[in-house]
Design a protein around this motif. Structure first.
Motif: not given
Ligand SMILES: [Zn+2]
Ligand SMILES: [Zn+2]
Length: 239
Positions: A12-19, A26-31
Protein backbone atom coordinates in the motif's frame (compact mmCIF):
# COMPACT_ATOMS: atom_id res chain seq x y z
CA UNK A 1 12.66 -11.73 -7.12
CA UNK A 2 11.62 -8.51 -5.46
CA UNK A 3 9.37 -7.47 -8.32
CA UNK A 4 7.85 -10.97 -8.39
CA UNK A 5 7.03 -10.60 -4.71
CA UNK A 6 5.55 -7.22 -5.38
CA UNK A 7 3.15 -8.65 -7.94
CA UNK A 8 2.09 -11.34 -5.49
CA UNK A 9 1.85 -8.99 -2.55
CA UNK A 10 1.26 -5.46 -3.82
CA UNK A 11 2.03 -2.98 -1.05
CA UNK A 12 0.00 0.00 0.00
CA UNK A 13 0.97 3.59 -0.64
CA UNK A 14 2.72 5.04 2.46
CA UNK A 15 0.60 8.15 2.06
CA UNK A 16 -2.89 6.72 1.42
CA UNK A 17 -4.46 3.28 1.10
CA UNK A 18 -4.09 2.90 -2.66
CA UNK A 19 -1.82 0.29 -4.19
CA UNK A 20 1.76 1.25 -4.93
CA UNK A 21 3.01 1.80 -8.45
CA UNK A 22 6.75 1.70 -9.14
CA UNK A 23 9.28 1.54 -6.33
CA UNK A 24 8.84 4.83 -4.49
CA UNK A 25 6.33 3.49 -1.96
CA UNK A 26 3.69 5.82 -3.37
CA UNK A 27 0.59 5.41 -5.52
CA UNK A 28 0.47 7.39 -8.76
CA UNK A 29 -1.62 10.19 -7.30
CA UNK A 30 0.57 10.71 -4.21
CA UNK A 31 3.71 10.42 -6.32
CA UNK A 32 2.58 13.27 -8.55
CA UNK A 33 1.81 15.35 -5.43
CA UNK A 34 5.32 14.75 -4.00
CA UNK A 35 7.83 17.35 -5.18
CA UNK A 36 10.85 15.12 -5.82
CA UNK A 37 13.91 17.11 -6.82
CA UNK A 38 15.30 16.09 -10.20
CA UNK A 39 17.63 17.63 -12.76
CA UNK A 40 20.30 20.23 -11.96
CA UNK A 41 20.64 20.97 -8.24
CA UNK A 42 22.51 23.31 -5.94
CA UNK A 43 25.74 21.64 -4.86
CA UNK A 44 25.34 22.84 -1.27
CA UNK A 45 21.68 22.23 -0.40
CA UNK A 46 20.25 20.20 -3.28
CA UNK A 47 17.58 22.75 -4.24
CA UNK A 48 16.63 22.57 -7.89
CA UNK A 49 18.33 25.07 -10.19
CA UNK A 50 16.54 26.70 -13.05
CA UNK A 51 18.14 27.84 -16.28
CA UNK A 52 21.29 26.69 -18.02
CA UNK A 53 23.62 24.79 -15.72
CA UNK A 54 26.90 23.27 -16.85
CA UNK A 55 26.70 19.68 -15.58
CA UNK A 56 30.50 19.61 -15.18
CA UNK A 57 30.53 22.54 -12.76
CA UNK A 58 29.13 22.81 -9.24
CA UNK A 59 26.48 25.54 -9.17
CA UNK A 60 24.71 27.06 -6.17
CA UNK A 61 21.21 28.37 -5.49
CA UNK A 62 20.61 31.98 -4.54
CA UNK A 63 20.40 31.19 -0.80
CA UNK A 64 23.71 29.30 -0.77
CA UNK A 65 25.36 32.08 -2.77
CA UNK A 66 24.18 34.63 -0.22
CA UNK A 67 25.12 32.41 2.72
CA UNK A 68 28.02 30.13 1.77
CA UNK A 69 27.78 26.82 3.61
CA UNK A 70 30.59 25.43 5.77
CA UNK A 71 30.00 21.88 4.49
CA UNK A 72 31.29 20.54 1.20
CA UNK A 73 28.31 19.05 -0.64
CA UNK A 74 24.61 18.74 0.11
CA UNK A 75 21.56 17.05 -1.35
CA UNK A 76 17.82 16.86 -0.62
CA UNK A 77 15.27 14.37 -1.90
CA UNK A 78 12.22 16.64 -2.15
CA UNK A 79 11.03 20.17 -1.72
CA UNK A 80 9.24 20.83 1.56
CA UNK A 81 5.75 21.16 0.13
CA UNK A 82 2.73 19.12 -0.93
CA UNK A 83 2.83 15.49 0.05
CA UNK A 84 6.48 15.66 1.20
CA UNK A 85 5.54 18.23 3.86
CA UNK A 86 2.55 16.16 4.95
CA UNK A 87 4.73 13.06 5.35
CA UNK A 88 7.41 14.92 7.34
CA UNK A 89 4.75 16.27 9.72
CA UNK A 90 3.16 12.82 10.05
CA UNK A 91 6.55 11.35 10.94
CA UNK A 92 7.46 14.11 13.42
CA UNK A 93 4.16 14.64 15.12
CA UNK A 94 2.00 11.67 14.18
CA UNK A 95 4.21 8.75 15.23
CA UNK A 96 4.39 7.51 11.62
CA UNK A 97 7.77 5.82 11.96
CA UNK A 98 6.54 3.29 9.39
CA UNK A 99 7.28 5.99 6.79
CA UNK A 100 11.03 5.84 7.45
CA UNK A 101 11.99 3.05 4.98
CA UNK A 102 10.33 4.77 1.99
CA UNK A 103 11.60 8.25 2.87
CA UNK A 104 15.13 6.96 3.48
CA UNK A 105 15.11 5.30 0.09
CA UNK A 106 14.35 8.68 -1.48
CA UNK A 107 17.22 10.21 0.52
CA UNK A 108 19.62 7.46 -0.53
CA UNK A 109 18.77 8.13 -4.15
CA UNK A 110 19.39 11.87 -3.76
CA UNK A 111 22.64 11.21 -1.90
CA UNK A 112 24.10 8.87 -4.50
CA UNK A 113 26.67 11.43 -5.76
CA UNK A 114 27.91 12.02 -2.20
CA UNK A 115 28.33 8.48 -1.04
CA UNK A 116 31.68 6.90 -0.53
CA UNK A 117 32.43 3.71 1.34
CA UNK A 118 34.29 5.26 4.26
CA UNK A 119 31.48 7.62 5.24
CA UNK A 120 30.21 8.03 8.78
CA UNK A 121 26.53 9.02 8.94
CA UNK A 122 25.45 11.16 11.88
CA UNK A 123 21.92 12.46 12.46
CA UNK A 124 21.06 15.90 13.73
CA UNK A 125 20.24 15.23 17.39
CA UNK A 126 17.21 16.24 19.39
CA UNK A 127 17.80 17.76 22.80
CA UNK A 128 17.10 15.13 25.46
CA UNK A 129 14.10 17.08 26.71
CA UNK A 130 12.47 16.90 23.29
CA UNK A 131 13.51 13.28 22.87
CA UNK A 132 11.61 12.45 26.07
CA UNK A 133 8.44 13.88 24.59
CA UNK A 134 8.74 12.45 21.08
CA UNK A 135 10.45 9.17 22.06
CA UNK A 136 12.35 8.95 18.78
CA UNK A 137 14.61 11.14 16.69
CA UNK A 138 13.35 11.00 13.12
CA UNK A 139 16.78 11.97 11.75
CA UNK A 140 18.42 9.08 13.62
CA UNK A 141 15.85 6.71 12.12
CA UNK A 142 16.82 7.97 8.67
CA UNK A 143 20.53 7.55 9.40
CA UNK A 144 20.06 3.95 10.55
CA UNK A 145 17.90 3.09 7.57
CA UNK A 146 20.47 4.60 5.17
CA UNK A 147 23.22 2.30 6.39
CA UNK A 148 22.63 -0.63 3.97
CA UNK A 149 22.34 1.71 0.98
CA UNK A 150 25.66 3.35 1.59
CA UNK A 151 27.57 0.69 3.48
CA UNK A 152 28.48 3.35 6.02
CA UNK A 153 29.10 3.48 9.74
CA UNK A 154 26.15 5.09 11.50
CA UNK A 155 26.81 6.89 14.77
CA UNK A 156 23.35 7.92 15.99
CA UNK A 157 24.79 9.64 19.08
CA UNK A 158 27.85 11.30 17.52
CA UNK A 159 26.28 14.76 17.77
CA UNK A 160 24.42 16.13 20.75
CA UNK A 161 22.53 19.28 21.58
CA UNK A 162 23.94 21.20 24.46
CA UNK A 163 20.96 23.49 24.83
CA UNK A 164 17.28 23.02 24.13
CA UNK A 165 16.00 25.12 21.28
CA UNK A 166 12.39 26.07 21.28
CA UNK A 167 10.59 26.09 17.95
CA UNK A 168 12.48 28.05 15.31
CA UNK A 169 9.31 28.90 13.48
CA UNK A 170 8.78 32.60 12.92
CA UNK A 171 12.43 33.47 13.59
CA UNK A 172 14.48 35.29 10.98
CA UNK A 173 17.48 33.70 9.36
CA UNK A 174 19.91 35.65 11.57
CA UNK A 175 17.97 34.85 14.74
CA UNK A 176 18.12 31.14 13.89
CA UNK A 177 21.89 31.28 13.33
CA UNK A 178 22.40 33.19 16.60
CA UNK A 179 20.27 30.79 18.59
CA UNK A 180 21.99 27.69 17.22
CA UNK A 181 25.59 28.87 17.40
CA UNK A 182 27.44 26.37 19.56
CA UNK A 183 24.21 24.45 20.28
CA UNK A 184 25.60 21.20 18.86
CA UNK A 185 28.81 19.46 19.93
CA UNK A 186 30.24 16.04 19.36
CA UNK A 187 30.28 13.42 22.07
CA UNK A 188 33.84 13.42 23.46
CA UNK A 189 34.17 9.63 23.19
CA UNK A 190 34.04 9.95 19.37
CA UNK A 191 36.63 12.71 19.07
CA UNK A 192 39.40 10.36 17.89
CA UNK A 193 37.13 8.29 15.69
CA UNK A 194 36.01 11.14 13.44
CA UNK A 195 39.38 12.83 13.02
CA UNK A 196 40.27 12.77 9.31
CA UNK A 197 36.96 11.05 8.39
CA UNK A 198 34.21 11.91 5.98
CA UNK A 199 30.92 12.59 7.76
CA UNK A 200 27.46 12.81 6.22
CA UNK A 201 24.93 14.64 8.40
CA UNK A 202 21.34 13.45 8.00
CA UNK A 203 18.32 15.60 8.82
CA UNK A 204 14.67 15.78 7.90
CA UNK A 205 14.29 19.37 6.74
CA UNK A 206 16.70 22.15 5.80
CA UNK A 207 15.24 25.63 6.20
CA UNK A 208 17.96 28.26 6.65
CA UNK A 209 20.71 25.73 7.27
CA UNK A 210 21.44 27.09 10.77
CA UNK A 211 21.21 23.68 12.46
CA UNK A 212 23.31 21.98 9.80
CA UNK A 213 25.86 24.78 10.14
CA UNK A 214 26.13 24.28 13.91
CA UNK A 215 26.61 20.52 13.39
CA UNK A 216 29.18 21.02 10.62
CA UNK A 217 31.18 23.45 12.75
CA UNK A 218 31.23 20.97 15.63
CA UNK A 219 32.56 18.25 13.30
CA UNK A 220 35.14 20.60 11.84
CA UNK A 221 36.32 21.56 15.32
CA UNK A 222 36.95 17.87 15.85
CA UNK A 223 38.85 17.74 12.58
CA UNK A 224 36.53 15.68 10.41
CA UNK A 225 38.12 15.65 6.96
CA UNK A 226 34.97 16.41 5.00
CA UNK A 227 31.39 17.13 5.98
CA UNK A 228 28.41 16.68 3.64
CA UNK A 229 24.70 17.03 4.39
CA UNK A 230 21.66 15.10 3.30
CA UNK A 231 18.09 16.12 4.05
CA UNK A 232 14.78 14.66 3.12
CA UNK A 233 13.21 18.01 2.26
CA UNK A 234 14.50 21.46 1.41
CA UNK A 235 12.45 24.56 2.18
CA UNK A 236 12.78 27.03 -0.68
CA UNK A 237 11.18 30.41 -1.21
CA UNK A 238 9.07 29.24 -4.14
CA UNK A 239 8.06 25.82 -2.81
ZN1 LIG B 1 -1.24 7.31 -2.30
ZN1 LIG C 1 21.59 25.84 -2.19
Amino acid sequence: MQSALRILYPTQCVSCDALVEGDTGLCGKCWSDTPFITGAVCGACGAPLIGDVDPEETAYCEACHASPRPWLHGRAATLYSGNARRLVLALKHGDRTDLVPALSQWMARAAAPLLQPDTIIAPIPLHWSRMLKRRYNQSALFALELKPYVNAIVLPDLLRRTKPTTSLEGLSRDERFDLLRGAITIKPKYADEIQGKRVLIADDVMTTGATLTAATEALQTSRAREVCVLTLARVTKDA
